[in-house]
Design a protein around this motif. Sequence first.
Motif, PDB file in Angstrom:
ATOM      1  N   ARG A  74       0.845  -1.198   0.000  1.00 47.28           N
ATOM      2  CA  ARG A  74       0.000   0.000   0.000  1.00 47.28           C
ATOM      3  C   ARG A  74       0.883   1.253   0.000  1.00 47.28           C
ATOM      4  NH1 ARG A  74      -3.143  -1.067   4.338  1.00 47.28           N
ATOM      5  NH2 ARG A  74      -4.610  -2.158   3.015  1.00 47.28           N
ATOM      6  N   GLU A  75       1.943   1.233   0.802  1.00 52.80           N
ATOM      7  CA  GLU A  75       2.836   2.392   0.840  1.00 52.80           C
ATOM      8  C   GLU A  75       3.568   2.561  -0.495  1.00 52.80           C
ATOM      9  OE1 GLU A  75       6.600   4.160   3.314  1.00 52.80           O
ATOM     10  OE2 GLU A  75       5.257   2.772   4.349  1.00 52.80           O
ATOM     11  N   MET A  76       3.988   1.458  -1.093  1.00 52.98           N
ATOM     12  CA  MET A  76       4.637   1.553  -2.408  1.00 52.98           C
ATOM     13  C   MET A  76       3.661   2.101  -3.442  1.00 52.98           C
ATOM     14  SD  MET A  76       7.330  -1.634  -2.809  1.00 52.98           S
ATOM     15  CE  MET A  76       6.063  -2.758  -3.256  1.00 52.98           C
ATOM     16  N   ALA A  77       2.396   1.690  -3.385  1.00 50.29           N
ATOM     17  CA  ALA A  77       1.391   2.189  -4.323  1.00 50.29           C
ATOM     18  C   ALA A  77       1.208   3.695  -4.163  1.00 50.29           C
ATOM     19  CB  ALA A  77       0.063   1.459  -4.112  1.00 50.29           C
ATOM     20  N   ARG A  78       1.184   4.173  -2.926  1.00 47.87           N
ATOM     21  CA  ARG A  78       1.068   5.625  -2.682  1.00 47.87           C
ATOM     22  C   ARG A  78       2.260   6.370  -3.278  1.00 47.87           C
ATOM     23  NH1 ARG A  78      -0.514   4.252   3.242  1.00 47.87           N
ATOM     24  NH2 ARG A  78      -2.760   4.080   3.065  1.00 47.87           N
ATOM     25  N   THR A  79       3.429   5.777  -3.170  1.00 50.45           N
ATOM     26  CA  THR A  79       4.634   6.391  -3.734  1.00 50.45           C
ATOM     27  C   THR A  79       4.552   6.444  -5.252  1.00 50.45           C
ATOM     28  OG1 THR A  79       5.966   5.654  -1.865  1.00 50.45           O
ATOM     29  CG2 THR A  79       7.156   6.217  -3.881  1.00 50.45           C
ATOM     30  N   VAL A  80       4.080   5.374  -5.876  1.00 50.98           N
ATOM     31  CA  VAL A  80       3.933   5.345  -7.337  1.00 50.98           C
ATOM     32  C   VAL A  80       2.956   6.429  -7.789  1.00 50.98           C
ATOM     33  CG1 VAL A  80       3.078   3.976  -9.286  1.00 50.98           C
ATOM     34  CG2 VAL A  80       4.602   2.932  -7.600  1.00 50.98           C
ATOM     35  N   ILE A  81       1.851   6.582  -7.084  1.00 50.69           N
ATOM     36  CA  ILE A  81       0.868   7.615  -7.428  1.00 50.69           C
ATOM     37  C   ILE A  81       1.490   9.005  -7.286  1.00 50.69           C
ATOM     38  CG2 ILE A  81      -1.286   8.718  -6.660  1.00 50.69           C
ATOM     39  CD1 ILE A  81      -2.238   5.805  -5.994  1.00 50.69           C
ATOM     40  N   MET A  82       2.248   9.219  -6.202  1.00 48.81           N
ATOM     41  CA  MET A  82       2.905  10.509  -5.987  1.00 48.81           C
ATOM     42  C   MET A  82       3.898  10.793  -7.130  1.00 48.81           C
ATOM     43  SD  MET A  82       5.047  11.837  -2.627  1.00 48.81           S
ATOM     44  CE  MET A  82       5.651  10.203  -2.384  1.00 48.81           C
ATOM     45  N   LEU A  83       4.648   9.797  -7.539  1.00 47.64           N
ATOM     46  CA  LEU A  83       5.600   9.980  -8.633  1.00 47.64           C
ATOM     47  C   LEU A  83       4.877  10.258  -9.952  1.00 47.64           C
ATOM     48  CD1 LEU A  83       8.181   7.176  -7.785  1.00 47.64           C
ATOM     49  CD2 LEU A  83       8.504   9.658  -7.589  1.00 47.64           C
ATOM     50  N   ALA A  84       3.758   9.592 -10.177  1.00 49.50           N
ATOM     51  CA  ALA A  84       2.978   9.840 -11.388  1.00 49.50           C
ATOM     52  C   ALA A  84       2.488  11.280 -11.432  1.00 49.50           C
ATOM     53  CB  ALA A  84       1.799   8.864 -11.469  1.00 49.50           C
ATOM     54  N   GLU A  85       2.080  11.813 -10.276  1.00 51.43           N
ATOM     55  CA  GLU A  85       1.630  13.203 -10.216  1.00 51.43           C
ATOM     56  C   GLU A  85       2.772  14.163 -10.544  1.00 51.43           C
ATOM     57  OE1 GLU A  85      -0.012  13.418  -6.284  1.00 51.43           O
ATOM     58  OE2 GLU A  85      -1.936  12.551  -6.919  1.00 51.43           O
ATOM     59  N   VAL A  86       3.976  13.863 -10.077  1.00 54.60           N
ATOM     60  CA  VAL A  86       5.143  14.698 -10.396  1.00 54.60           C
ATOM     61  C   VAL A  86       5.420  14.653 -11.898  1.00 54.60           C
ATOM     62  CG1 VAL A  86       7.645  14.921 -10.099  1.00 54.60           C
ATOM     63  CG2 VAL A  86       6.180  14.529  -8.104  1.00 54.60           C
ATOM     64  N   ILE A  87       5.345  13.480 -12.484  1.00 53.31           N
ATOM     65  CA  ILE A  87       5.585  13.340 -13.926  1.00 53.31           C
ATOM     66  C   ILE A  87       4.547  14.131 -14.717  1.00 53.31           C
ATOM     67  CG2 ILE A  87       5.537  11.697 -15.861  1.00 53.31           C
ATOM     68  CD1 ILE A  87       6.783   9.645 -13.851  1.00 53.31           C
TER      69      ILE A  87
ATOM     70  N   ASP B 262       2.800  16.752 -13.674  1.00 57.30           N
ATOM     71  CA  ASP B 262       3.077  18.176 -13.479  1.00 57.30           C
ATOM     72  C   ASP B 262       4.214  18.639 -14.382  1.00 57.30           C
ATOM     73  OD1 ASP B 262       1.092  18.366 -11.561  1.00 57.30           O
ATOM     74  OD2 ASP B 262       2.480  18.326  -9.846  1.00 57.30           O
ATOM     75  N   GLN B 263       5.286  17.861 -14.443  1.00 58.72           N
ATOM     76  CA  GLN B 263       6.424  18.229 -15.286  1.00 58.72           C
ATOM     77  C   GLN B 263       6.054  18.195 -16.764  1.00 58.72           C
ATOM     78  OE1 GLN B 263       9.488  19.469 -14.273  1.00 58.72           O
ATOM     79  NE2 GLN B 263       8.273  19.581 -12.408  1.00 58.72           N
ATOM     80  N   SER B 264       5.258  17.227 -17.178  1.00 57.46           N
ATOM     81  CA  SER B 264       4.829  17.128 -18.574  1.00 57.46           C
ATOM     82  C   SER B 264       3.989  18.334 -18.975  1.00 57.46           C
ATOM     83  CB  SER B 264       4.019  15.842 -18.804  1.00 57.46           C
ATOM     84  OG  SER B 264       4.819  14.722 -18.609  1.00 57.46           O
ATOM     85  N   VAL B 265       3.112  18.791 -18.074  1.00 51.53           N
ATOM     86  CA  VAL B 265       2.273  19.965 -18.349  1.00 51.53           C
ATOM     87  C   VAL B 265       3.154  21.201 -18.462  1.00 51.53           C
ATOM     88  CG1 VAL B 265       0.508  21.479 -17.356  1.00 51.53           C
ATOM     89  CG2 VAL B 265       0.185  18.998 -17.335  1.00 51.53           C
TER      90      VAL B 265
END
Length: 166
Positions: free
Chosen positions: A141-154, A156-159
């Motif tokens: 569950r914690e790893m999944a939260r980290t993956v979601i957080m990283l996806a949000e950063v990606i 944001d950077q793509s936008v």
Amino acid sequence: MRTLVGNDLWQRWGADYFRALSTFGALQDSTILSLLENGQLGELAQGEVLYRPGDKAGGFYVILKGTIALYMHHHDRDALTRLYRQGEQLGFVDMIGLHDHWSTSVAQNPVTLVHISSDQFYELHLQAPDDFGLLMINLSREMARTVIMLAEVIVDQSVLIASGRN
């Protein structure tokens, strides 16, 4: 790192404290106490380094109190990649991936943590398979939260790149 005794912390902080930590959530008290007594329990002073790139990952850490910053060295600089807080784990991905640590972890304030070795993790699987399954769910569950957080950063950077505002 200053070494502590697991049973002492259990008595001082109480079972409810440990049950509320996300990594230990839903585990039996006897399992949590065993992890504390058989793990390597310690305290880091503010600014103390827990591990550096290339250090062997023979287990993972659960932060019992405090915050640890994770830095990755890139282009002659250290970049903050994540803050790990009370109840969270760090080093699990390195242990499961069977590779050395790739980053530097630094205590942001006084930190109390427990190191759960690979051998101890395996023994939990043998001795308490139901709790091992729960621990795996908590870690996943914690790893999944980290993956979601990283996806949000990606995203944001793509936008920013697409809009020319990088």
